[in-house]
Every structure is written in C-alpha cells, then in structure tokens.
Enzyme design. Structure first.
Site, PDB file in Angstrom:
ATOM      1  N   ASP A 297       0.802  -1.312   0.141  1.00 35.24           N
ATOM      2  CA  ASP A 297      -0.024   0.104   0.071  1.00 35.24           C
ATOM      3  C   ASP A 297       1.066   1.472  -0.086  1.00 35.24           C
ATOM      4  O   ASP A 297       2.141   1.388   0.176  1.00 35.24           O
ATOM      5  CB  ASP A 297      -0.987   0.041   1.213  1.00 35.24           C
ATOM      6  CG  ASP A 297      -2.225   0.889   0.840  1.00 35.24           C
ATOM      7  OD1 ASP A 297      -2.092   1.575  -0.122  1.00 35.24           O
ATOM      8  OD2 ASP A 297      -3.299   0.648   1.378  1.00 35.24           O
TER       9      ASP A 297
HETATM   10  C1  BGC Z   1      -4.744   3.203   0.058  1.00 37.45           C
HETATM   11  C2  BGC Z   1      -5.020   2.249  -1.179  1.00 37.45           C
HETATM   12  C3  BGC Z   1      -4.954   3.117  -2.756  1.00 37.45           C
HETATM   13  C4  BGC Z   1      -3.598   3.644  -2.640  1.00 37.45           C
HETATM   14  C5  BGC Z   1      -3.231   4.393  -3.763  1.00 37.45           C
HETATM   15  C6  BGC Z   1      -3.543   4.140  -0.381  1.00 37.45           C
HETATM   16  O1  BGC Z   1      -3.684   5.257   0.488  1.00 37.45           O
HETATM   17  O2  BGC Z   1      -5.043   2.721   1.112  1.00 37.45           O
HETATM   18  O3  BGC Z   1      -6.329   1.503  -1.215  1.00 37.45           O
HETATM   19  O4  BGC Z   1      -4.878   1.892  -3.658  1.00 37.45           O
HETATM   20  O5  BGC Z   1      -3.608   4.493  -1.516  1.00 37.45           O
HETATM   21  O6  BGC Z   1      -3.994   5.558  -4.059  1.00 37.45           O
END
Ligand code: BGC
Length: 756
Positions: A297
């Site tokens: 993530d």
């Molecule tokens: C989120 C993810 C997301 C990623 C990219 C993160 O803050 O938890 O679910 O895909 O950002 O935007």
C-alpha cells in the site's frame, strides 16, 4: 461422496474444496500461457539486478493523492529513474496523452524498453460514476455490479489505465471506519460474491483487450478490523476470524484469477502486513497458490519504521522483500536499497527473480509488450468517456442500490400530482457529494442533483437549504469539519415546510465525510441537520427523509418519528434521477443493507453474524450480555430493506440429499405492484468444535414478482457452505444439527433444521 465421508476429515475436505491447494506457481512460470512464461524467462535473463529491482518499484504520477511520500520523491529524479529502467509502474498518471508520454520514455529511452503498468484507484467508476461500492453492494445484484465494473474498466482503459486498485474486499463491521464505503459491507459470503463480480467486470474474459484492466484484491489483510474504527489503527484478531471472516473474500478473488493483491497499512497481531511473511509468502503465494503479484500500500513499506518493526528504510526494504511484497508503492525503499541488500546476501536474488516474473507476466497478459500504447488512443478516449451507455448502466445500478428503510402508511411513493412539495437540505442541491469518496478521475459537480432529478421528471417543488452539511471547503486532501453550527437558514425552511403537503428532506454526509482517513466517532447527521429535522417535524410531520451517506448512520430519532426513510448512499453520476424515480414510484426499491445500522455508535462493531455468548438472554437479571442503557438490537439489521409491495414467505423445507442439503421456500408478492425481493439463506451450526456464529449467510437469490405471483426459491448447501475453518486453519465439516433459516432479512426468517 456424501457428508459422512467429509465429516471430521478437515484436510481432505480442504483439498476437495480446492481451498487449500498448494502452489501451482514455480520457477517455470506464472501464466497459463506457456509462451508468455518463455518470454518472461528470456527477458529476465537479460536483466541486470538494478533493472529487476526497477520492475518492483512504483512511483506516483502527478500528485501525491493519498498520503505522505518521502521528501526526495521529486519528479526530476523520477524521470531519470524511468530512463534507467528503474520504474516498473506508475500510479495516478491518466489520460491517453499523458500515459503515452510516460510510456514512451520507458519503452523508447530505457535499455530494455520494458513497458510500465499504469495503476489507478478506479473504485466505483472512472469518470461516469456508479454508486459507492457499499451502495452497489446493497443491490445484491451480481450481474449489475459486474456490469458497473465493466463500465469503469472501459472508461479507465480508454484513459490509458491498465490496472485498478480494486476491489477492496476487506470485511468491515464498524461504521466508524470511513472506508466501509469502499467495500461490500460486513458479510464474508456476500462480500466474496461481490468481490468476484467486480473482478470479472474489470478483467473480463481477455485481459489483453483494450477495455479490460487488471484488478487488485485489497488490503491483505485485516485492514477492516482497525481498532475502534480509526483508520490505520492496530489490528488484533484471532485465527477463527482471520480464516472464516477476513480471508475468504481473498481466496474467492484468487479463484476468480485476480491478477494482483495489495497488502495493508496495519499491523496484524504485531506484524505489519507489508513485512508479514506468513501472510504473503506462506499463505497467499504458498498454500493458496497465488500467481499474480503483491503491491504494497502507499508508503506501507516505509511505515514499518513507525510501526516499530524496521529500524530504517533499508531494513524495511529487506523485510518487505523477504516477506513477499513484490512491488513498492511510493516508499522508495526498493529502488534505494534492494540491489545492495542482494549484494550483501540479505535478500536472495531468487526472490527478486520471483517477484519480477510475477510482474512481467501480468504485463505480458495485458498485452503491453505487443503494443505498449494500446490503452492510449485519444479518439477512443473522447468517444468513451461519459458515454451514454455508461450513464444508463450507472443509473440502473443506482436504482438497484436504494434501500427503503421505513414506509409507514405507504407515504412513499409520492403522488406526482401532489401540489405542494417542499425539498429541504443542502445535499438536495449538491452535485458533488452524491459522487462519494474515492473518485480520483471524476470531475466535481458532475452528479445529477436531487433538485435536477426532480426537474428532469417534471416534479414541481419549492426548495430551501435549511442547513449546510459541513463547514468550508471539503476536499480530498482537506480536513473535514463537521461541526457546522449555522442555523440562519432554519426559519426559511421551517416556513416552507409549514405550508407544504409533504417535505422531502435530503440529509446526510458530505461526499468526503467518508472514505480513507475519514473515521468518525459520531455517526449521526453531521452539523445541525438533526436539529433542522426536528424543527421541521414540529410544523409538518409528513416527511420523507432521503439519506445520503457513505456509511451506516445511527438515527434512532428519525426512525422513531419520520414516516418514510430512503437510504440512497452516494449514488454517483445519475444520483438525482435515481432518487426522483424512486420517490415517485418509477422505481420500486429493492436494495438490502449490506451492513448493520446501529442505534448508537457505542454498539460498534455491530454485526449480525456474532457469537451467542454464554449469557445471551436476561434470565440472570442484570448479569447477561447487554447494555443497561441501550438495546442490543440494531436499528436496521443486515439484509434489511422494504419494498413498495410486500412479500410473504411460506413452506420452508430442508433435507439432506446425498452430499448436499436441499432447501426450498415459497415467496409470494402479496402487494399491489411488481417488485424485486432478495431471499436470504442463513445457517447455524448448533454445536461445533469451534463455536459458530448465531447465523451465517450462505445463499441468496434476487428475483422479480408481479402482484399475486409466487415463486419456489431453491438452494443447495454443499460442504463448502456447511463447513468452517478450525483454529488450525483447516477446513472441516462436522456432523450435528444445523438450523436452516430463510427470509427477507437477517432477523425476519423462517426456520427449520437438518442433521448431518
Ligand atoms: C490506499 C489504497 C490505494 C492507494 C493508492 C492508499 O492510501 O490505502 O487503497 O489504492 O492509496 O491510491
């Protein structure tokens, strides 16, 4: 095979069910297409260590959308890295022209010309938006949900995107957590089916087609169980919950051939998911045989330092790579340290090769090596964005997502000829909030507002705002203020209500009061909206409350006083049209709640499939499992939703037949209009080696019935539905008595039993 041969032979059952198969992935390749595996090997053999590590590195594009990135992540550096072949993927770059420009650099200026894979959060549509995922899930309509994901994929692919970070398959039982809007709610069975429908919609039958994109099951694992519903918080859960509640939607996603999995920000029982070898290498890639790749993530690799798990960024890179996290999103940990770690013998090059194989395989399957610009056709982009067919699909999805929570004396549907209709509430005139959160590519002010929807349907009304939802500018990156105290427009709204026949009050949350980082401790109506509702009620009790929100709300006063309540979530681009159609009877609501609505935030986490406890009832005076100041019951249970017609359930039958349990029930439309109903099947294993929840959803069917028509609804329960994971993580089916329940929601059921 019959039940007896499966009972108490956990491991055999596991194998039979295909839920514990060992990895089919090995050094010979990850694709079903042997030619792709050969190509991957050939390319891999030409790559330097640095180029391999480059494939495992993902950079953000235009803006830092969702979290803090290391300060040296400046754009100049990134371009140079791109030319060096040190960037395997980018996120948040979109637009056929923009993607082409970046791709050109990777393909034409780097030594091996390996195309990048472009990822984006395409969560509930791209430009044309469907309802938020929690809303869509209320439809219990898997075909419509699949179609909605197809529409999202078509538009995103037309803008150069080939990979979405969706679906979020985290089970969540806590309405305080803002990200409940992004998932399918609290139930594992429903959540698994919906996750699969979304994956099928995104990926289609041919991943290399120019209207399909790779999907990503996220967040592995446990993110939805953040303590106290506070985003990014600690997750501490036991084996039974992990295996029976949290893992199955991921396993279903793997069965649906999901190409990627995202790990999660949280620590799980003390170990950050990103550095969790057991989760990623042993379970996901080992036991479950996942052939795709794992993306971290945003910055989750770096965050292992804050978690107190890695001493510095280098150690974070070591831990994450060794744990099987294949691609680093915006931590700069791999690109900075992984080559050195390999040279120092702290990370095996074989593990790097494994990660790169996985990543290259998905790129080949997407067809990026055949034509790296296949998703970059500007004319196609122009033709497909906001296409009329897409609007029709998201309208259909929106109509199916609305849930009728209350309808005393059949206040709804409203009569089109009604003379004096008042509409009150800032959200009625809002063209952005109905788009909801997680809409990276969409444009503000593109939803049909409720007022516009009414106009489009030739409804005459008078409008007064009454109160704002929140204070100031509420945006993606801007902190949300919810304690608006301005009541200066109450008087006008009250005066209007006084002289009207019916008042439609559109109240709820701003679109960005739910979503990532938007946890709340008060899940009533934000600001002074509750007060406004009560003031208006004093002068006119004929109120239809239209709720717009991204999470379950606790509204006991409204439930006790307001005759009609319609849950519309955030319905997306066609929101106002869907709401107008529903208010005036052109759409008969058929949605059912995918998440329990509490009466009081302090009941959270509250969910229907809980355990019984040793003291479930009040025989012991005060000494039973309850609150002394609030009921245990929810305001609205899981699976609940009314219709403009009524359904009667009769003649429930269940019998063991060979290796299945056959269940049937008759459902009749006893009202005056046609309507859709979702018959829900629940089971309860009454005594097991590990206690089972009081009820578990194990089947459902949605169907339409004309007035007076009835239907025999039939279900088959196999060992897959009747078994469970024990505390060793083995799937077992045990002999004994099972209650079989079928009904219109999780509380209102007919009950019979069978013995296995
Ligand atoms: C989120 C993810 C997301 C990623 C990219 C993160 O803050 O938890 O679910 O895909 O950002 O935007």
């Amino acid at each position: 095979m019959n039940f007896k041969s499966l009972i108490n032979v956990g491991l055999i059952a596991t194998t039979l069910l295909g839920v514990g198969c060992t990895s089919s992935a090995n050094n010979r390749g990850y694709s079903k297409d042997a030619e792709i595996n050969t190509k991957v090997e050939m390319l891999l053999s030409k790559m330097t260590l640095e180029e391999k590590v480059g494939q495992m590195n993902q950079y953000n594009g235009f803006y830092d959308a969702t979290g803090p990135a290391p300060s040296d992540g400046d754009a100049k550096n990134k371009y140079e890295h791109l030319r060096n072949g040190w960037v395997g993927s980018m996120l948040n770059v979109r637009g056929a022209k923009e993607v082409r420009a970046m791709q050109k650099m990777a393909v034409e200026e780097s030594r091996l010309g390996i195309p990048m894979i472009f990822g984006l959060d395409v969560i509930h549509g791209h430009k044309t938006l469907a309802p938020i995922p929690l809303g869509e899930s209320a439809s219990w309509d898997l075909e419509a949900i699949k179609k909605s994901a197809q529409v999202a994929a078509t538009e995103a692919a037309a803008e150069g995107i080939n990979w979405t970070f969706a679906p979020m398959v985290d089970i969540s039982r806590d309405a305080r957590w803002g990200r409940v809007m992004e998932g399918a709610g609290e139930d594992t069975y429903l959540g698994s089916k919906i996750g699969v429908a979304r994956i099928q919609g995104f990926q289609g039958d041919d991943l290399s087609a120019n209207n399909t994109i790779a999907a990503c099951a996220k967040h592995f694992a446990g993110y939805g169980f953040a303590e106290a519903g506070r985003d990014y918080n600690t997750v501490d859960v036991g084996t039974s919950t992990l295996y029976n509640v949290i893992f199955p939607p991921f396993q279903a996603a793997l069965d649906a051939d999901v190409k990627t999995v995202m790990n999660s920000f949280n620590i799980l029982n003390g170990v950050p998911a990103t550095g969790n070898k057991w989760l990623q290498r042993d379970l996901l890639k080992g036991k479950w045989g996942f052939n795709g790749f794992v993306i971290s993530d945003w910055g989750s690799c770096m965050e292992m330092m804050a978690h107190g798990f890695a001493a510095d960024l280098k150690e974070a890179a070591e831990l994450a790579a060794n744990a099987g996290s294949d691609m680093d999103m915006e931590s700069y940990a791999y690109v900075k340290h992984l080559s050195t770690l390999v040279k120092e013998g702290k990370v095996n090059e074989a593990d790097i090769d494994d990660a790169v194989r996985r990543i290259l395989t998905v790129k080949y399957e997407l067809g990026l090596f055949d034509d790296p610009y296949k998703y970059c056709d500007e004319q196609r982009e122009q033709e497909l964005i906001y296409h009329e067919d897409h609007k029709a699909a998201v309208l259909d999805m929106a109509l199916k997502s609305v849930v009728l929570l209350k309808n005393d004396k059949q206040v709804l549907p409203l009569d089109k000829s009604q003379k004096k209709i008042a509409v009150i509430g800032a959200l009625a005139d809002d063209k952005t909030s109905p788009l909801g959160s997680w809409r990276v590519a969409s444009d503000d002010n593109t939803a049909v507002s409720v007022l516009e929807g009414l106009k489009n349907h030739n409804i005459k009304y008078t409008y007064a705002k009454g109160a704002d939802v929140s204070v100031g500018d509420v945006g993606f990156q801007i902190p949300v203020t919810i304690n608006n105290t301005d009541k200066s427009e109450f008087a006008e709204a009250i005066a209007l209500a006084r002289k009207s026949e019916v008042v439609v009050m559109v109240l709820g949350e701003h679109g960005y009061q739910s979503g990532e980082g938007r946890s709340r401790t008060n899940i009533g109506l934000p600001g002074v909206q509750q007060e406004l509702l009560e003031e208006v009620y004093k002068v006119n009790q004929n109120i239809v409350l239209v709720l717009m929100n991204g999470r379950p709300l606790a509204l006991p006063w409204a439930d006790a006083h307001i005759p009609a309540i319609l849950e519309t979530w955030q319905l997306g681009t066609e929101s106002g049209n869907a709401i107008a159609k529903t208010l005036f009877g052109d759409n008969n609501p058929s949605g059912k709640l995918p998440m329990t609505f509490p009466r009081n935030v302090a009941q959270c986490p509250i969910y229907y499939n809980h355990y019984n406890t040793g003291r479930p009832t009040g025989g012991n005076g005060v000494f039973w499992s309850h609150y002394i100041d609030e009921s245990n019951d929810p305001l609205y249970p899981f699976g609940f939703g009314l219709s403009y017609t009524s359904f009667e359930y009769s003649n429930l039958k269940a019998k063991v037949d060979g290796d299945v349990v056959k269940v049937s029930i008759t459902v009749k439309n006893t009202g005056k209009v046609a309507g859709q109903e979702v018959a829900q099947l629940y089971i309860h294993d009454k005594a097991a080696s590990v206690a089972r929840p009081i009820k578990e959803l194990k089947g459902f069917e949605k169907f339409e019935l004309a007035p007076n028509d009835s239907k025999l609804v039939e279900f088959e329960l196999t060992s897959k539905e009747l078994g469970f994971y024990n505390n060793e993580g083995e799937f077992v089916v045990e002999a004994g008595d099972f209650d079989i329940m079928v009904g219109t929601d999780s509380q209102n059921v007919s009950i019979t039993s069978v013995t296995l």
